[in-house]
Design a protein around this motif. Sequence first.
Motif, PDB file in Angstrom:
ATOM      1  N   LEU A   7      -5.958   5.463   1.231  1.00 44.81           N
ATOM      2  CA  LEU A   7      -4.718   4.702   1.088  1.00 44.81           C
ATOM      3  C   LEU A   7      -3.580   5.335   1.873  1.00 44.81           C
ATOM      4  O   LEU A   7      -3.532   6.542   2.055  1.00 44.81           O
ATOM      5  N   GLN A   8      -2.657   4.486   2.324  1.00 44.50           N
ATOM      6  CA  GLN A   8      -1.439   4.951   2.971  1.00 44.50           C
ATOM      7  C   GLN A   8      -0.474   5.452   1.906  1.00 44.50           C
ATOM      8  O   GLN A   8      -0.721   5.322   0.707  1.00 44.50           O
ATOM      9  N   PHE A   9       0.652   6.023   2.326  1.00 42.97           N
ATOM     10  CA  PHE A   9       1.663   6.497   1.388  1.00 42.97           C
ATOM     11  C   PHE A   9       2.407   5.325   0.750  1.00 42.97           C
ATOM     12  O   PHE A   9       2.523   4.262   1.346  1.00 42.97           O
ATOM     13  N   PRO A  10       2.930   5.505  -0.460  1.00 41.38           N
ATOM     14  CA  PRO A  10       3.702   4.440  -1.107  1.00 41.38           C
ATOM     15  C   PRO A  10       4.993   4.139  -0.351  1.00 41.38           C
ATOM     16  O   PRO A  10       5.515   4.975   0.381  1.00 41.38           O
ATOM     17  N   THR A  11       5.520   2.950  -0.560  1.00 39.99           N
ATOM     18  CA  THR A  11       6.786   2.540   0.039  1.00 39.99           C
ATOM     19  C   THR A  11       7.919   3.352  -0.579  1.00 39.99           C
ATOM     20  O   THR A  11       8.018   3.462  -1.795  1.00 39.99           O
ATOM     21  N   GLN A  32       5.006   1.175  -4.362  1.00 42.69           N
ATOM     22  CA  GLN A  32       3.714   0.505  -4.312  1.00 42.69           C
ATOM     23  C   GLN A  32       2.978   0.855  -3.019  1.00 42.69           C
ATOM     24  O   GLN A  32       3.581   1.009  -1.966  1.00 42.69           O
ATOM     25  N   ILE A  33       1.676   0.955  -3.104  1.00 40.91           N
ATOM     26  CA  ILE A  33       0.838   1.185  -1.928  1.00 40.91           C
ATOM     27  C   ILE A  33       0.433  -0.183  -1.400  1.00 40.91           C
ATOM     28  O   ILE A  33      -0.223  -0.950  -2.095  1.00 40.91           O
ATOM     29  N   THR A  34       0.858  -0.478  -0.182  1.00 39.68           N
ATOM     30  CA  THR A  34       0.647  -1.831   0.351  1.00 39.68           C
ATOM     31  C   THR A  34      -0.336  -1.891   1.515  1.00 39.68           C
ATOM     32  O   THR A  34      -0.566  -2.962   2.055  1.00 39.68           O
ATOM     33  N   SER A  35      -0.913  -0.743   1.926  1.00 35.46           N
ATOM     34  CA  SER A  35      -1.859  -0.768   3.041  1.00 35.46           C
ATOM     35  C   SER A  35      -2.835   0.397   2.930  1.00 35.46           C
ATOM     36  O   SER A  35      -2.655   1.302   2.126  1.00 35.46           O
ATOM     37  N   ALA A  36      -3.868   0.349   3.763  1.00 35.67           N
ATOM     38  CA  ALA A  36      -4.891   1.397   3.754  1.00 35.67           C
ATOM     39  C   ALA A  36      -5.260   1.762   5.190  1.00 35.67           C
ATOM     40  O   ALA A  36      -5.003   1.009   6.120  1.00 35.67           O
TER      41      ALA A  36
END
Length: 50
Positions: A7-11, A32-36
Amino acid sequence: MLNHVNLQFPTTSLTVTVPGNTPVFNSASFGQITSAQPMRVMQIVGRINF
């Protein structure tokens, strides 16, 4: 080795407005984590026998 989601870092963007004397934090996607990361394309395995 397990194949799991990276997962990417949270917003972290957060906007603040101050109507009167009370600050209002308004960001619908804060925290929220919105991408990977993209999926793994190659895996290397090795074995040593003695």
